[in-house]
Design an enzyme around this catalytic site. Structure first.
Site, PDB file in Angstrom:
ATOM      1  N   ASP A 110      -5.801   3.982  -3.430  1.00 28.52           N
ATOM      2  CA  ASP A 110      -6.748   2.924  -3.070  1.00 28.52           C
ATOM      3  C   ASP A 110      -6.954   2.755  -1.569  1.00 28.52           C
ATOM      4  O   ASP A 110      -7.496   1.750  -1.139  1.00 28.52           O
ATOM      5  CB  ASP A 110      -6.328   1.592  -3.712  1.00 28.52           C
ATOM      6  CG  ASP A 110      -4.875   1.247  -3.435  1.00 28.52           C
ATOM      7  OD1 ASP A 110      -4.245   1.933  -2.621  1.00 28.52           O
ATOM      8  OD2 ASP A 110      -4.373   0.280  -4.042  1.00 28.52           O
ATOM      9  N   LYS A 163       6.566  -5.696   1.819  1.00 26.90           N
ATOM     10  CA  LYS A 163       6.082  -7.077   1.632  1.00 26.90           C
ATOM     11  C   LYS A 163       7.012  -8.107   2.276  1.00 26.90           C
ATOM     12  O   LYS A 163       7.599  -8.954   1.586  1.00 26.90           O
ATOM     13  CB  LYS A 163       5.893  -7.381   0.134  1.00 26.90           C
ATOM     14  CG  LYS A 163       5.197  -6.308  -0.679  1.00 26.90           C
ATOM     15  CD  LYS A 163       3.722  -6.535  -0.807  1.00 26.90           C
ATOM     16  CE  LYS A 163       2.908  -5.307  -1.125  1.00 26.90           C
ATOM     17  NZ  LYS A 163       3.260  -4.377  -2.151  1.00 26.90           N
ATOM     18  N   ASP A 219      -7.132  -0.919   2.373  1.00 29.25           N
ATOM     19  CA  ASP A 219      -6.737  -0.779   0.973  1.00 29.25           C
ATOM     20  C   ASP A 219      -7.859  -1.449   0.182  1.00 29.25           C
ATOM     21  O   ASP A 219      -8.043  -2.662   0.267  1.00 29.25           O
ATOM     22  CB  ASP A 219      -5.395  -1.487   0.747  1.00 29.25           C
ATOM     23  CG  ASP A 219      -4.939  -1.436  -0.703  1.00 29.25           C
ATOM     24  OD1 ASP A 219      -5.797  -1.377  -1.612  1.00 29.25           O
ATOM     25  OD2 ASP A 219      -3.730  -1.458  -0.946  1.00 29.25           O
TER      26      ASP A 219
END
Ligand code: GDD
Ligand code: MG
Length: 362
Positions: A110, A163, A219
């Site tokens: 992506d 993250k 993304d």
């Protein structure tokens, strides 16, 4: 060289588009998303490409097999019985990926940018590390994997935090790697994350480097980012191959890509940042900006379309207005004079009442 593209599952975050078309085949800049990557890998000398998927890939196989000849590559599908994460698929495809000792490109499916694979391979060879990550800078690093460098050795990664909850830096993993085949030996045959399990081992061994990406990156796995990514892609295309863009008098502000089979009324006003796909029809006086119109869709007379992805075969009625990251699935109809703001409309729906706030219409 070899490449593996992490295609993954159903692309739920790109619904309603991915309800009818697998994410890699959704057109970005009028070409299936994954073709941009396949083409770039082939141009860098990759001969074997593995697509790692965790659903039945029939549609993808039939669509993509024909590109083997176009790009001179062998495309194999590696199908997981259960999602194996971002590292497990490398182990599953070990046979192809370890068939020789050349390095392996690994791509999140992506991400879009001007894939610098040749430069990446040269950088990787020069540093002699086991793995090199492509890095880019973002303003909001918390949704990504963050890279912290060793203060003494240029480009050596000292910490990789997927993250992060607290700010550790804004240089992030762009989701593109080059690995030596030896990295596969660090991966077990089970669902496992390259970011959380494999990269920390490589960091510990001082075998993980980063290569800074130049130019744009995004993304595009979510509608909002798909539209932003489209703007970045069109801006880059304007600089690199302006002849591919449309310069008809109905274009305003530039960055407009139109398939030659589309029929645009000369009194329409299009741009900036618009992609119009094959057989699309745009009516008299229609106004389109910052939007993507997928194949066979129609925007009728005097409609006003902004920040919208119009799905295949969908119709926007006369004097209708759409905006606010509205996404129409396949074969949706917006009736004349209707206002739609921030709606995600599932395939085959017809909308005959205004939608004023972000919502999902089933
Ligand atoms: N085959 C397969 N199997 N592919 C998978 C699986 C799986 O079980 N799970 C995820 N993928 C694919 C996704 O389709 C995508 O192409 C890629 O692996 C990364 O997964 P995402 O779900 O998109 O992860 P992310 O965007 O939250 O984070 C990743 O990408 C960021 C850059 O966009 C990480 O690699 C971050 O570190 C990185 O910064
Ligand atoms: Mg992603």
């Amino acid at each position: 060289m070899k490449g593996l593209i992490l295609v993954g599952g159903y692309g739920t975050r790109l619904r309603p588009l991915t309800l009818t078309v697998p994410k890699p085949l959704v057109e970005f800049g009028n070409r299936p998303m994954i073709l941009h990557q396949i083409e770039a890998l082939a141009a860098a000398g990759v001969t074997d490409i593995v697509l790692a998927v965790n659903y039945r890939p029939e549609v993808m196989v039939s669509t993509l097999k024909k590109y083997e000849d176009v790009y001179g590559v062998t495309i194999t599908f590696s199908v997981e019985d259960e999602p194996l994460g971002t590292a497990g698929p490398l182990k599953l495809a070990e046979k192809v990926l370890k068939k020789d000792d050349t390095p392996i490109f690994v791509l999140n499916s992506d991400v879009i940018c001007e894939y610098p694979f040749k430069e990446l391979a040269a950088f990787h060879k020069y540093h002699k590390a086991e793995a090199t990550i492509v890095a880019t800078k973002v303003d909001e690093p918390s949704k990504y994997g963050v890279i912290v460098h060793d203060p003494y050795t240029p480009n050596l990664i000292d910490r990789f935090v997927e993250k992060p909850v607290e700010f550790v830096g804004n240089r992030i993993n762009a989701g593109l790697y080059i690995l030596n085949p030896s990295v596969i030996d660090l991966i077990e045959m089970r669902p496992t994350s390259i970011e959380k399990e494999t990269f920390p081992i490589l960091v510990e061994k001082k075998q993980l480097y980063s290569f800074d990406l130049e130019g744009y990156w995004m993304d595009v796995g979510q509608p909002k980012d798909f539209l932003s990514g489209t703007c970045l892609y069109l801006t880059a295309l304007t600089k690199k191959s302006p002849e591919k863009l449309c310069s008809e008098p109905f274009v305003t502000g530039g960055n407009v890509l139109i398939d030659p089979s589309a029929k645009i009324h000369p009194s329409a006003l299009i741009g900036p940042n618009v992609v119009i796909g094959p057989n699309v029809v745009v009516g008299e006086g229609a106004r389109i900006q910052r939007s993507v119109l997928l194949a066979n869709s129609q925007v009728k007379d005097h409609a006003w379309v902004k920040s919208t992805i119009v799905g295949w075969n969908s119709r926007i009625g006369k004097w209708a207005r759409t905006e606010g990251c509205t996404v129409l699935g396949d074969d949706v109809e917006i009736k004349n004079e209707i206002y739609v703001n921030g709606a995600k409309v599932l395939p085959h729906k017809s909308i005959s009442a205004n939608v004023e706030h972000e919502s999902i219409i089933m």
